[in-house]
Design a protein around this motif. Structure first.
Motif, PDB file in Angstrom:
ATOM      1  N   ARG A   1       0.712  -1.011   0.052  1.00 20.43           N
ATOM      2  CA  ARG A   1      -0.132  -0.128   0.007  1.00 20.43           C
ATOM      3  C   ARG A   1       0.973   0.990  -0.037  1.00 20.43           C
ATOM      4  O   ARG A   1       1.837   1.114   0.835  1.00 20.43           O
TER       5      ARG A   1
ATOM      6  N   ASP B   1      -0.015   7.100   2.480  1.00 20.63           N
ATOM      7  CA  ASP B   1      -1.142   8.146   2.410  1.00 20.63           C
ATOM      8  C   ASP B   1      -0.738   9.636   2.363  1.00 20.63           C
ATOM      9  O   ASP B   1      -0.406   9.844   3.559  1.00 20.63           O
TER      10      ASP B   1
ATOM     11  N   ASN C   1      -1.913  12.484   2.382  1.00 16.74           N
ATOM     12  CA  ASN C   1      -2.764  13.382   2.973  1.00 16.74           C
ATOM     13  C   ASN C   1      -2.855  13.113   4.724  1.00 16.74           C
ATOM     14  O   ASN C   1      -3.519  13.729   5.555  1.00 16.74           O
ATOM     15  N   ASN C   2      -2.088  12.055   4.850  1.00 20.75           N
ATOM     16  CA  ASN C   2      -1.966  11.545   6.403  1.00 20.75           C
ATOM     17  C   ASN C   2      -0.468  11.673   6.843  1.00 20.75           C
ATOM     18  O   ASN C   2       0.179  10.713   6.651  1.00 20.75           O
TER      19      ASN C   2
ATOM     20  N   ASP D   1       1.130   8.847   8.608  1.00 22.01           N
ATOM     21  CA  ASP D   1       1.394   7.622   7.950  1.00 22.01           C
ATOM     22  C   ASP D   1       2.991   7.345   7.702  1.00 22.01           C
ATOM     23  O   ASP D   1       3.452   7.941   6.719  1.00 22.01           O
TER      24      ASP D   1
END
Length: 235
Positions: free
Chosen positions: A135, A138, A140-141, A144
């Motif tokens: 994965r 992210d 936007n995070n 993370d």
């Protein structure tokens, strides 16, 4: 083709064991190895041959057709064609990357990018490996900061003489890579295609497989091709 689709991972992976015979594997190995030494490009963690042309950010500079010795196998892959696998329009492979991995070598997690049509087919020769899918972080995070091992969503055992096909989200969204190791632990919990492998794998609850030299034929389609010099394409 649906019988070869892995159903325990995001869309879409297909795994076909014994796609080629032992005799065909020996033939392909002889073709790969009996080329001029200048055909090989040495990288830090592997060496490779580039067939068909030189991909770049806007497509590919086509310098040659795929070699004749590869044609029977690209045709066999295309015979799998249906609406599940290949698009409705005329589809032809025009690029092949031959990678040689010694035991302990691998490749960092990455995506192949938009230059290629989002379908990639790989034939493995001589040794197995395990390819892993991750994965992406992210963006936007900001919290993370997961490691690659924490972000791994699938591990696929690529046996010698197998065909592995990647498309859809598994091609365009998730990263893939091969860890640098000399052996792999193979069991049902760890390997996503365990039930699709040969009987010598499925018949054992767990085993350790030692890597040797592996040759991979990564066969793809670059949709935008040109015979113009790269300098002109940049204008």
């Amino acid at each position: 083709m649906e019988i070869y689709k892995l159903t325990n991972v995001p869309d879409t992976l297909y795994y076909i064991p014994n796609f080629i015979t032992i005799e065909e594997e020996e033939y392909l190995l002889s073709c790969v190895n009996n080329v001029p030494r200048t055909r090989w490009v040495q990288l830090r963690n592997r060496r490779l041959q580039n067939w068909g042309g030189q991909p770049h950010s806007k497509g590919m500079i086509q310098t040659e057709s795929l070699p004749k010795w590869l044609e029977p196998f690209t045709e066999r892959i295309l015979k799998l064609e249906n609406q599940t696998i290949f698009p409705d329009h005329i589809f032809q492979f025009n690029h092949c990357l031959v990678n040689e991995y010694e035991s302990g070598q691998g490749i960092m997690p990455h995506t192949d990018g938009p230059v290629y049509h989002p379908i990639v087919s790989t034939i493995s020769l001589q040794s197995h490996t395990v390819i892993e899918f991750y994965r992406p972080i992210d963006s936007n995070n900001k919290e993370d900061v997961s490691s690659f091992s924490d972000r791994c969503i699938a591990r696929v055992l690529l046996e010698p003489r197998s065909l592995f096909m990647v498309k859809d989200d598994m091609y365009s969204y998730y990263l893939h890579g091969i860890e640098e190791r000399q052996e792999d632990t193979i069991n049902r919990e760890r390997i996503s295609n365990f039930d699709r492998c040969n009987d010598n794998i499925k018949d054992k609850d767990e085993q350790i497989l030692l890597r040797t030299t592996r040759i991979s034929l990564t066969i793809r389609c670059v949709e935008k091709i040109s015979k113009l010099p790269v300098g002109l394409l940049r204008k």
